[in-house]
Design a protein around this motif. Structure first.
Motif, short mmCIF file in Angstrom:
data_model
loop_
_atom_site.label_atom_id
_atom_site.label_comp_id
_atom_site.label_asym_id
_atom_site.label_seq_id
_atom_site.Cartn_x
_atom_site.Cartn_y
_atom_site.Cartn_z
N VAL A 183 0.89 -1.16 0.00
CA VAL A 183 0.00 0.00 0.00
C VAL A 183 0.93 1.21 0.00
N SER A 184 0.81 2.04 -1.04
CA SER A 184 1.75 3.14 -1.19
C SER A 184 1.00 4.46 -1.14
N VAL A 185 1.55 5.40 -0.39
CA VAL A 185 0.85 6.67 -0.20
C VAL A 185 1.70 7.82 -0.70
N GLY A 186 1.03 8.79 -1.33
CA GLY A 186 1.73 9.96 -1.86
C GLY A 186 1.23 11.25 -1.23
N ARG A 187 1.63 12.35 -1.83
CA ARG A 187 1.34 13.66 -1.27
C ARG A 187 -0.16 13.92 -1.13
N GLY A 188 -0.98 13.18 -1.90
CA GLY A 188 -2.42 13.33 -1.81
C GLY A 188 -2.98 13.06 -0.42
N ILE A 189 -2.21 12.46 0.45
CA ILE A 189 -2.66 12.20 1.82
C ILE A 189 -2.82 13.53 2.59
N GLY A 190 -2.13 14.56 2.13
CA GLY A 190 -2.40 15.91 2.62
C GLY A 190 -1.75 16.27 3.94
N ASP A 191 -1.88 15.44 4.94
CA ASP A 191 -1.47 15.81 6.28
C ASP A 191 -0.86 14.64 7.03
N LYS A 192 0.05 14.94 7.90
CA LYS A 192 0.71 13.89 8.68
C LYS A 192 -0.30 13.05 9.45
N GLU A 193 -1.30 13.72 10.01
CA GLU A 193 -2.30 13.01 10.82
C GLU A 193 -2.99 11.90 10.02
N ASN A 194 -3.13 12.12 8.72
CA ASN A 194 -3.87 11.16 7.89
C ASN A 194 -3.08 9.89 7.60
N ILE A 195 -1.79 9.89 7.90
CA ILE A 195 -0.98 8.69 7.65
C ILE A 195 -1.59 7.49 8.38
N ALA A 196 -2.17 7.76 9.55
CA ALA A 196 -2.79 6.67 10.34
C ALA A 196 -3.82 5.91 9.51
N LEU A 197 -4.54 6.63 8.63
CA LEU A 197 -5.57 5.98 7.82
C LEU A 197 -4.97 4.90 6.93
N VAL A 198 -3.86 5.21 6.29
CA VAL A 198 -3.26 4.22 5.39
C VAL A 198 -2.54 3.12 6.17
N GLU A 199 -2.05 3.47 7.35
CA GLU A 199 -1.45 2.42 8.20
C GLU A 199 -2.50 1.39 8.57
N GLU A 200 -3.70 1.88 8.89
CA GLU A 200 -4.78 0.95 9.25
C GLU A 200 -5.18 0.09 8.06
N LEU A 201 -5.24 0.71 6.88
CA LEU A 201 -5.58 -0.07 5.69
C LEU A 201 -4.54 -1.15 5.42
N ALA A 202 -3.26 -0.76 5.48
CA ALA A 202 -2.19 -1.73 5.23
C ALA A 202 -2.29 -2.89 6.21
N GLU A 203 -2.57 -2.55 7.46
CA GLU A 203 -2.66 -3.60 8.48
C GLU A 203 -3.82 -4.54 8.19
N ALA A 204 -4.96 -3.94 7.82
CA ALA A 204 -6.13 -4.77 7.52
C ALA A 204 -5.86 -5.69 6.33
N MET A 205 -5.11 -5.20 5.35
CA MET A 205 -4.82 -6.00 4.16
C MET A 205 -3.70 -7.01 4.41
N GLY A 206 -2.95 -6.83 5.47
CA GLY A 206 -1.76 -7.65 5.67
C GLY A 206 -0.66 -7.22 4.72
N ALA A 207 -0.65 -5.94 4.36
CA ALA A 207 0.31 -5.42 3.38
C ALA A 207 1.34 -4.55 4.08
N ALA A 208 2.42 -4.24 3.37
CA ALA A 208 3.42 -3.32 3.90
C ALA A 208 3.13 -1.93 3.35
N LEU A 209 3.47 -0.92 4.16
CA LEU A 209 3.21 0.46 3.78
C LEU A 209 4.49 1.07 3.18
N CYS A 210 4.33 1.71 2.02
CA CYS A 210 5.46 2.41 1.41
C CYS A 210 4.94 3.75 0.88
N CYS A 211 5.78 4.50 0.18
CA CYS A 211 5.35 5.86 -0.16
C CYS A 211 6.17 6.46 -1.29
#
Ligand SMILES: Cc1cc2nc3c(=O)[nH]c(=O)nc-3n(C[C@H](O)[C@H](O)[C@H](O)COP(=O)(O)OP(=O)(O)OC[C@H]3O[C@@H](n4cnc5c(N)ncnc54)[C@H](O)[C@@H]3O)c2cc1C
Lengths: 255, 322
Positions: free
Chosen positions: B208-236
């Motif tokens: 699961v890869s995240v780019g500048r579209g995430i907008g804010d540091k606080e929102n990183i938690a959202l993609v961390e949760e998604l990666a965890e639910a998928m059993g995937a690793a987070l990259c960017c």
């Protein structure tokens, strides 16, 4: 250390969709800002001067509208701004810009010139050309700078996250890569403080320079025809999430 | 046309992939030219690279000097300015070395500079018409380059097909003497390898890869949760690392990691070539971007035009429910 930082006002590609109409960019859609890489260059210059003493001058080639980027960088902490402006500068290519900037460098007594590594609408060329015109040493994609006596120890970011470390004599030109620092926040207060500062403007006569005719010319802009392209999913947020979960399952994307 | 040159990058006695791409580009853009290869370095490693090059180029100019053992543009620039004939057309890879060398070289040669070419038609007379990209690939442009005083052209990796015919029984011409006495005001000291992180995204099958579209540091938690639910690793992408929202070992791209996953979910990433250059192996690539014209949709298998801040929580919840 006397540092000159070259900055540029560019259409902000992250903030707005760039629309092409009849081979040109649709101008009224464009929101402008300081080129992203340049903010890192200005921040780095400010930090060097905070440590070593000296001053930071920001310079740009442009029309009256470009004043706003100089003021923004001065609000950030640059000591002076310098606008290089003349109808004869319109349409200058990379070499033309470097020629104009080189004339401005020669008018001052700078130890170090910084540029951004790249501009969104550019080609990562002005820094290297400027160095060659001045016959100063150059390093591109710099992501660390340490002042060591009469020279600098610089890191260049090369492929695969590896850093190439060199020492470079002063004066020199460096192009700055993003991530070298965290550009400081510019508040409204800072902007107001520099709003009425006089900005010196130098024209072709004052600089004693005429940019050479461009040898690389943009013929037109176009939007590349979509290739194989993606299968585009449509629907409400809930429907999209549902479809995507199905696809991820099918492709082994869920564990 | 006998003034087309290709500068060969090489390391450890092997030519870089770019070398045969430059040959392919030379054949496409300057048909009828007999491109000459330029190889600088030192010792056995240079000899091996020259031998390899001679299988593809009719002529290879070898510059062997201890000082050139590391490819320092501050030495290569005066060297090339010294040995190239007036009007030379020099092809370089648009790599970190090409970007370091090319602009100043064009000035020293009095030649045009045409960087980061992604396509082009055969040169007509003294004009080369090429395609470049701007704004991170959002738009392309046709540019016309005047070749009459020579040109330095850098070519984007992968844009031109490598000429792997190896049809030349070329000769290596030793021109090392001309490279004697070079000095540089930038001296190479060392190479520092990227620090290893606690995660190795190069080995992960689902990213699961995240780019500048995430907008804010606080929102990183959202993609961390998604990666965890998928059993995937987070990259960017790079801006996320520049902002220190995630660590460098998680950056995908030419100046980050090269990954080979089966599934790559790109969230709020525009699809610049430096980012896509780090994704290999043709994964099932899903792109979520609110801009329908984002270049990533050209590379994606499946695209969704949506605000990731709305879609991601919904997606996480569905996956959690099973
Ligand atoms: C020498 C060099 C090396 C580089 N190496 C790398 C590298 O290794 N890796 C790398 O990634 N980059 C690298 N870059 C940087 C690269 O050029 C781009 O600047 C970068 O990849 C852009 O990252 P991004 O796509 O996250 O951001 P942007 O280009 O800013 O794209 C953000 C995207 O998010 C979308 N978006 C915004 N808000 C939302 C939302 N709410 N929902 C959905 N979508 C949204 C926007 O439409 C946009 O398409 C390098 C650059 C240079 C010059």
């Amino acid at each position: 250390m006397e540092i000159l930082v070259c900055v540029k006002r560019v259409p902000d590609a992250a903030e707005n969709e760039i629309v092409v109409e009849g081979g040109a960019l649709r101008a009224d859609d464009l929101v402008y800002s300081v080129n992203e890489w340049d903010n890192y260059a200005v921040e780095e210059a400010i930090q060097i001067v905070e440590r070593e003493g000296g001053s930071v001058t920001v310079v740009t080639v442009g029309d009256g509208d470009s004043e706003e980027v100089l003021r923004r960088e001065m609000a950030m902490g640059a000591n002076q701004g310098l606008l290089l402006s003349d109808p004869a500068f319109a349409g200058a290519d990379g070499l033309g810009l470097a020629t104009i900037l080189a004339a401005a460098v020669r008018k001052g007594t700078y130890d170090l010139v910084l540029t951004g590594a790249l501009a969104d609408d550019g080609a990562a060329q002005v820094g290297g050309m400027l160095a060659a015109l001045l016959d100063w040493p150059f390093a591109s994609l710099v992501n660390s700078i340490e002042v060591k006596g009469g020279l600098l120890r610089v890191g260049r970011e090369i492929e695969g996250g590896t850093q190439e470390v060199s020492e470079i004599d002063l004066p020199c030109v460096l192009s700055i890569q993003t991530g070298i620092n965290e550009p400081r926040y510019v508040g409204l207060r800072g902007i107001r403080k520099v709003a009425s500062v006089e900005l010196p403007v130098l024209d072709a006569a004052a600089l004693g320079v005429a940019p050479p005719p461009a040898r690389v010319r943009r013929v037109d802009y176009f939007v590349p025809p979509a290739g194989a392209g993606a299968d585009m999913l449509t629907g409400t947020t809930a429907e999209l999430a549902g479809q995507l979960v199905g696809l991820l399952k099918a492709k082994g994307g869920l564990k | 046309m006998d003034n087309v040159f290709a500068f060969l990058a090489h390391a450890g006695g092997r030519l870089d992939d770019s070398a045969l791409e430059l040959l392919g580009a030379a054949r496409a853009l300057f048909p009828g030219a007999a491109p000459i290869a330029l190889a600088a370095g030192s010792g056995a490693s240079l000899d091996a690279a020259c031998q390899e090059a001679a299988a593809s180029f009719a002529e290879v100019w070898k510059f062997d000097q201890e000082a050139l053992a590391y490819p320092n543009a501050e030495l290569l620039r005066p060297l090339l300015a010294r040995v190239l004939p007036p009007g030379a057309i020099v092809l370089l890879p648009h790599s970190t070395l090409g970007m370091d060398l090319g602009p100043g070289l064009s000035v020293k040669l009095g030649a045009a500079y045409l960087p980061d070419v992604v396509d082009g038609a055969a040169a007509a007379g003294t004009t080369l018409e090429a395609v470049r990209q701007e704004f991170g690939g959002q738009v392309s442009s046709h540019v016309a380059c005047d070749l009459s005083a020579g040109a330095v052209v850098t070519l984007r990796s992968g844009a031109f097909k490598a000429d792997a015919s190896r049809s030349a029984a070329g000769r290596v011409v030793d021109r090392s003497a001309e490279a004697a006495g070079l000095t540089a005001r930038r001296r190479f000291l060392e190479r520092v390898q990227a620090e290893a992180g606690d995660i190795d995204i190069t080995r992960e099958e689902v990213l699961v890869s995240v780019g500048r579209g995430i907008g804010d540091k606080e929102n990183i938690a959202l993609v961390e949760e998604l990666a965890e639910a998928m059993g995937a690793a987070l990259c960017c992408s790079r801006p996320i690392v520049d902002a220190k929202w995630l660590e460098k070992p998680r950056q995908v791209g030419t100046s980050g990691q090269t990954v080979k996953p089966k599934v790559y979910l790109a969230l709020g990433i525009s699809g610049s070539f430096q980012h896509l250059g780090g994704i290999k192996g043709n994964p099932f690539l899903v792109a979520v971007n609110k801009n329908p014209k984002a270049p990533i949709f050209q590379a994606a298998s499946v695209g969704i035009v949506a605000d990731l801040l709305e879609l991601v929580p919904e997606l996480t919840e569905r996956i959690r429910k099973g």
